[in-house]
Design an enzyme around this catalytic site. Structure first.
Site, short mmCIF file in Angstrom:
data_model
loop_
_atom_site.label_atom_id
_atom_site.label_comp_id
_atom_site.label_asym_id
_atom_site.label_seq_id
_atom_site.Cartn_x
_atom_site.Cartn_y
_atom_site.Cartn_z
N TYR A 81 -12.39 9.13 0.60
CA TYR A 81 -11.36 8.77 1.58
C TYR A 81 -10.34 7.87 0.90
O TYR A 81 -10.57 7.31 -0.17
CB TYR A 81 -11.97 8.05 2.79
CG TYR A 81 -12.48 6.66 2.51
CD1 TYR A 81 -11.64 5.55 2.67
CD2 TYR A 81 -13.79 6.43 2.09
CE1 TYR A 81 -12.10 4.27 2.41
CE2 TYR A 81 -14.25 5.16 1.84
CZ TYR A 81 -13.40 4.07 2.00
OH TYR A 81 -13.86 2.80 1.74
N CYS A 82 -9.16 7.72 1.56
CA CYS A 82 -8.14 6.82 1.02
C CYS A 82 -7.35 6.19 2.16
O CYS A 82 -7.96 5.66 3.09
CB CYS A 82 -7.25 7.52 0.00
SG CYS A 82 -6.45 9.03 0.57
N ARG A 83 -6.02 6.27 2.13
CA ARG A 83 -5.19 5.49 3.07
C ARG A 83 -5.02 6.13 4.43
O ARG A 83 -4.71 5.44 5.40
CB ARG A 83 -3.80 5.27 2.46
CG ARG A 83 -3.82 4.35 1.26
CD ARG A 83 -2.47 4.33 0.58
NE ARG A 83 -2.47 3.42 -0.57
CZ ARG A 83 -1.66 3.54 -1.61
NH1 ARG A 83 -0.79 4.54 -1.64
NH2 ARG A 83 -1.73 2.68 -2.60
#
Length: 221
Positions: free
Chosen positions: A177-179
């Site tokens: 996952y990221c932003r």
């Protein structure tokens, strides 16, 4: 002439909508959603001058989308009503994906080419975490990870991924996952790791949506 309450509400809604009507301001909101940021930090992250970033932030502040906290001589911006702002941005994205052909083309051509599998939902991920046997991979920069991350996540920034493959388990499923839903880092991480035989999927949202849903997060100071 008496005040028309509906018109007053619509006038204020229009101010909020107008504040959202610039790509730089949407990107600034995405950055602030990771955690409180100074003007100087936001300018670097959004590739803007400090003066330009400050002007955009003032528009967001007048629309009451962000608030400020002063620490010494520095001013830090944070989301005002975090859950509502993140939900609004997500709804805006859904409308654009449905109604704007250019957005659908980018989703299909860029994101689809990097991850042909369906992303895993928050609900499904919570179930997988309870069962065990899954590794969370946060591919955001280290300073964002320190502001907040999913519990137990490993931080391997995308820029360091090729040098740190050996830190990731090959016998367990990985969820990256990221932003947020349009952050390219998790898509690129999935493509790179899947090409090397890792079992990896992408979380359909990012850290801000996880936090806004009231789920547990960790910080590192």
């Amino acid at each position: 002439m008496p005040i028309n309450p509906k018109q007053m509400i619509y006038a204020n809604l229009a101010e909020v909508a107008q504040a959202l009507g610039h790509a730089h301001r949407l990107e600034l909101l995405e950055q602030i959603a990771q955690g409180p940021r100074s003007v100087e930090e936001l300018a670097v992250l959004a590739e803007l001058t400090v003066a330009n970033a400050s002007r955009h932030l003032q528009v967001l502040r007048r629309a009451r989308l962000v608030e400020t906290d002063k620490q010494g001589k520095r001013v830090f911006y944070r989301l005002a009503g975090e859950c509502e702002v993140i939900a609004m941005l997500k709804a805006l994205g859904r409308v654009a994906e449905r109604n704007v052909a250019e957005v659908r083309e980018v989703i299909d051509d860029y994101f689809g080419a990097r991850d042909e599998l369906d992303a895993i939902s928050r609900e499904a991920l919570l179930t997988r975490l309870e069962e065990g046997g899954v590794t969370l991979l946060d591919v955001r920069p280290e300073h964002e990870f320190a502001l907040g991350h999913l519990p137990g996540a490993i931080n391997v920034p995308l820029t360091e991924l090729e040098q740190r493959f050996d830190e990731l388990p090959q016998d367990l499923e990985i969820v990256a996952y990221c932003r947020g839903p349009y952050c390219v880092m998790s898509f690129d991480a999935v493509a790179a790791l899947r090409a090397r035989g890792y079992r990896i999927r992408r979380l359909e949202d990012g850290f801000p949506e996880w936090k806004a849903a009231g789920l547990s997060v960790e910080t590192r100071h």
